[in-house]
Design a protein around this motif. Structure first.
Motif, PDB file in Angstrom:
ATOM      1  N   PHE A   1      43.490  38.399  43.530  1.00 47.94           N
ATOM      2  CA  PHE A   1      44.600  39.171  44.080  1.00 47.94           C
ATOM      3  C   PHE A   1      45.626  39.519  42.998  1.00 47.94           C
ATOM      4  N   LEU A   2      45.666  38.731  41.943  1.00 47.51           N
ATOM      5  CA  LEU A   2      46.639  38.959  40.866  1.00 47.51           C
ATOM      6  C   LEU A   2      46.389  40.244  40.093  1.00 47.51           C
ATOM      7  N   PHE A   3      45.182  40.779  40.172  1.00 48.09           N
ATOM      8  CA  PHE A   3      44.802  41.893  39.312  1.00 48.09           C
ATOM      9  C   PHE A   3      44.290  43.099  40.105  1.00 48.09           C
ATOM     10  N   PRO A   4      45.151  43.783  40.844  1.00 50.63           N
ATOM     11  CA  PRO A   4      44.724  44.947  41.620  1.00 50.63           C
ATOM     12  C   PRO A   4      44.347  46.122  40.707  1.00 50.63           C
ATOM     13  N   THR A   5      43.617  47.046  41.268  1.00 51.90           N
ATOM     14  CA  THR A   5      43.182  48.226  40.531  1.00 51.90           C
ATOM     15  C   THR A   5      44.365  48.996  39.940  1.00 51.90           C
ATOM     16  N   CYS A   6      45.469  49.070  40.682  1.00 51.21           N
ATOM     17  CA  CYS A   6      46.625  49.822  40.180  1.00 51.21           C
ATOM     18  C   CYS A   6      47.232  49.171  38.939  1.00 51.21           C
ATOM     19  N   TRP A   7      46.896  47.939  38.698  1.00 53.06           N
ATOM     20  CA  TRP A   7      47.414  47.245  37.518  1.00 53.06           C
ATOM     21  C   TRP A   7      46.402  47.296  36.376  1.00 53.06           C
ATOM     22  N   ARG A   8      45.141  47.057  36.715  1.00 54.60           N
ATOM     23  CA  ARG A   8      44.058  47.102  35.727  1.00 54.60           C
ATOM     24  C   ARG A   8      42.802  47.648  36.391  1.00 54.60           C
ATOM     25  N   THR A   9      42.241  48.688  35.829  1.00 58.15           N
ATOM     26  CA  THR A   9      41.015  49.231  36.413  1.00 58.15           C
ATOM     27  C   THR A   9      39.770  48.531  35.891  1.00 58.15           C
ATOM     28  N   SER A  10      39.886  47.869  34.760  1.00 57.53           N
ATOM     29  CA  SER A  10      38.752  47.157  34.179  1.00 57.53           C
ATOM     30  C   SER A  10      39.021  45.660  34.198  1.00 57.53           C
ATOM     31  N   VAL A  11      38.015  44.912  34.561  1.00 55.33           N
ATOM     32  CA  VAL A  11      38.173  43.460  34.592  1.00 55.33           C
ATOM     33  C   VAL A  11      38.089  42.835  33.201  1.00 55.33           C
ATOM     34  N   ASN A  12      37.707  43.627  32.199  1.00 52.57           N
ATOM     35  CA  ASN A  12      37.557  43.089  30.838  1.00 52.57           C
ATOM     36  C   ASN A  12      38.826  42.452  30.304  1.00 52.57           C
ATOM     37  N   SER A  13      39.968  42.901  30.762  1.00 50.03           N
ATOM     38  CA  SER A  13      41.223  42.384  30.237  1.00 50.03           C
ATOM     39  C   SER A  13      41.683  41.083  30.909  1.00 50.03           C
ATOM     40  N   TYR A  14      41.041  40.688  32.005  1.00 52.92           N
ATOM     41  CA  TYR A  14      41.511  39.477  32.691  1.00 52.92           C
ATOM     42  C   TYR A  14      40.411  38.572  33.237  1.00 52.92           C
ATOM     43  N   LEU A  15      39.181  39.005  33.241  1.00 54.72           N
ATOM     44  CA  LEU A  15      38.099  38.240  33.884  1.00 54.72           C
ATOM     45  C   LEU A  15      38.017  36.808  33.354  1.00 54.72           C
ATOM     46  N   GLN A  16      38.215  36.629  32.066  1.00 47.89           N
ATOM     47  CA  GLN A  16      38.099  35.286  31.486  1.00 47.89           C
ATOM     48  C   GLN A  16      39.281  34.385  31.837  1.00 47.89           C
ATOM     49  N   LEU A  17      40.331  34.956  32.431  1.00 51.33           N
ATOM     50  CA  LEU A  17      41.470  34.161  32.889  1.00 51.33           C
ATOM     51  C   LEU A  17      41.212  33.517  34.250  1.00 51.33           C
ATOM     52  N   ILE A  18      40.293  34.073  35.012  1.00 51.00           N
ATOM     53  CA  ILE A  18      40.062  33.625  36.390  1.00 51.00           C
ATOM     54  C   ILE A  18      39.685  32.143  36.477  1.00 51.00           C
TER      55      ILE A  18
ATOM     56  N   LYS B   1      37.429  43.823  54.233  1.00 49.77           N
ATOM     57  CA  LYS B   1      36.716  44.998  53.710  1.00 49.77           C
ATOM     58  C   LYS B   1      37.646  45.959  52.974  1.00 49.77           C
ATOM     59  N   LYS B   2      38.930  45.917  53.287  1.00 51.36           N
ATOM     60  CA  LYS B   2      39.899  46.777  52.598  1.00 51.36           C
ATOM     61  C   LYS B   2      40.105  46.371  51.140  1.00 51.36           C
ATOM     62  N   ALA B   3      39.590  45.221  50.751  1.00 48.16           N
ATOM     63  CA  ALA B   3      39.721  44.772  49.361  1.00 48.16           C
ATOM     64  C   ALA B   3      39.131  45.800  48.394  1.00 48.16           C
ATOM     65  N   PHE B   4      38.128  46.529  48.832  1.00 47.31           N
ATOM     66  CA  PHE B   4      37.495  47.518  47.957  1.00 47.31           C
ATOM     67  C   PHE B   4      38.399  48.715  47.679  1.00 47.31           C
ATOM     68  N   ASP B   5      39.435  48.873  48.474  1.00 53.20           N
ATOM     69  CA  ASP B   5      40.412  49.932  48.227  1.00 53.20           C
ATOM     70  C   ASP B   5      41.491  49.495  47.231  1.00 53.20           C
ATOM     71  N   LEU B   6      41.617  48.198  47.023  1.00 54.02           N
ATOM     72  CA  LEU B   6      42.750  47.673  46.260  1.00 54.02           C
ATOM     73  C   LEU B   6      42.379  46.973  44.954  1.00 54.02           C
ATOM     74  N   TRP B   7      41.128  46.517  44.825  1.00 52.33           N
ATOM     75  CA  TRP B   7      40.712  45.809  43.622  1.00 52.33           C
ATOM     76  C   TRP B   7      39.454  46.440  43.055  1.00 52.33           C
ATOM     77  N   PRO B   8      39.236  46.281  41.749  1.00 56.29           N
ATOM     78  CA  PRO B   8      37.978  46.774  41.167  1.00 56.29           C
ATOM     79  C   PRO B   8      36.794  46.095  41.867  1.00 56.29           C
ATOM     80  N   PRO B   9      35.607  46.674  41.766  1.00 59.93           N
ATOM     81  CA  PRO B   9      34.456  46.117  42.490  1.00 59.93           C
ATOM     82  C   PRO B   9      34.229  44.619  42.278  1.00 59.93           C
ATOM     83  N   ILE B  10      34.358  44.139  41.067  1.00 63.09           N
ATOM     84  CA  ILE B  10      34.141  42.707  40.830  1.00 63.09           C
ATOM     85  C   ILE B  10      35.193  41.884  41.564  1.00 63.09           C
ATOM     86  N   GLY B  11      36.426  42.309  41.519  1.00 65.29           N
ATOM     87  CA  GLY B  11      37.487  41.602  42.226  1.00 65.29           C
ATOM     88  C   GLY B  11      37.295  41.646  43.731  1.00 65.29           C
ATOM     89  N   ALA B  12      36.976  42.819  44.256  1.00 65.67           N
ATOM     90  CA  ALA B  12      36.756  42.958  45.697  1.00 65.67           C
ATOM     91  C   ALA B  12      35.561  42.120  46.145  1.00 65.67           C
TER      92      ALA B  12
END
Length: 179
Positions: free
Chosen positions: A161-178, A101-112
């Motif tokens: 896990f590679l893309f925490p909120t502190c690194w990128r707040t928007s998934v637009n820059s990496y979502l297609q890499l997943i 559940k702590k994932a929501f503190d560390l990743w954007p909503p889609i990542g969490a």
């Protein structure tokens, strides 16, 4: 060749010791070493708290997988109990549920969300693996082994896990890499 983070290893070692589990020292040492290696090698671009999250998450996955072999019921009920906010059948799995559940503190909503759903998929797949060992796989079910292995492998959470909120707040820059 990544240097070991002794602070991370000591912190994770203390956490695992607090689980008070009845497993051998060899298993505990391997779980600690491999969990920290995962965080140190694959997530070295992240800060200490994120590395700890990954290392502890990995330790929980090792524990769950090992636990499933002898007692699959707590793993099989993990997703339902998680969704209902109920206590798990194993105190270590209670800690795992709280940790996820702590994932929501560390990743954007889609990542969490992906971390949570990937974890639930993984726990269910582990349960399937351990409770269907005698099941005959039909020849026309050619994708079944791949399907089950990808669910049990926890790939989606580790990718996000590679893309925490502190690194990128928007998934637009990496979502297609997943994928």
């Amino acid at each position: 060749r990544t240097p070991q983070n002794q602070t991370l290893r000591q912190r994770l070692s203390a956490e695992i010791a607090s689980w008070d589990i009845d497993v051998g020292d060899t298993f505990t040492a391997k779980m600690l070493h491999n969990s920290c290696n995962m965080a140190e090698c694959c997530y070295s671009h992240t800060d200490t708290e994120l590395q700890y999250f990954v290392a502890l998450y990995t330790a929980f996955i090792f524990y769950a997988d090992d636990h499933s072999a002898t007692n699959p019921d707590p793993i099989g009920q993990f997703a339902q109990r998680f969704a209902m906010g109920a206590s798990q059948l194993d105190p270590v799995l209670d800690r795992f549920a709280a940790h996820v559940k702590k994932a929501f503190d560390l990743w954007p909503p889609i990542g969490a969300n992906a971390v949570v759903s990937g974890t639930l998929d993984s726990m269910t797949a582990m349960y399937i693996e351990y409770t269907t060992k005698e099941m005959h796989t039909f020849p026309f079910a050619t994708r079944y082994p791949y399907y089950l292995r990808t669910r049990a492998g926890v790939g989606i959470p580790y990718a996000f896990f590679l893309f925490p909120t502190c690194w990128r707040t928007s998934v637009n820059s990496y979502l297609q890499l997943i994928p």
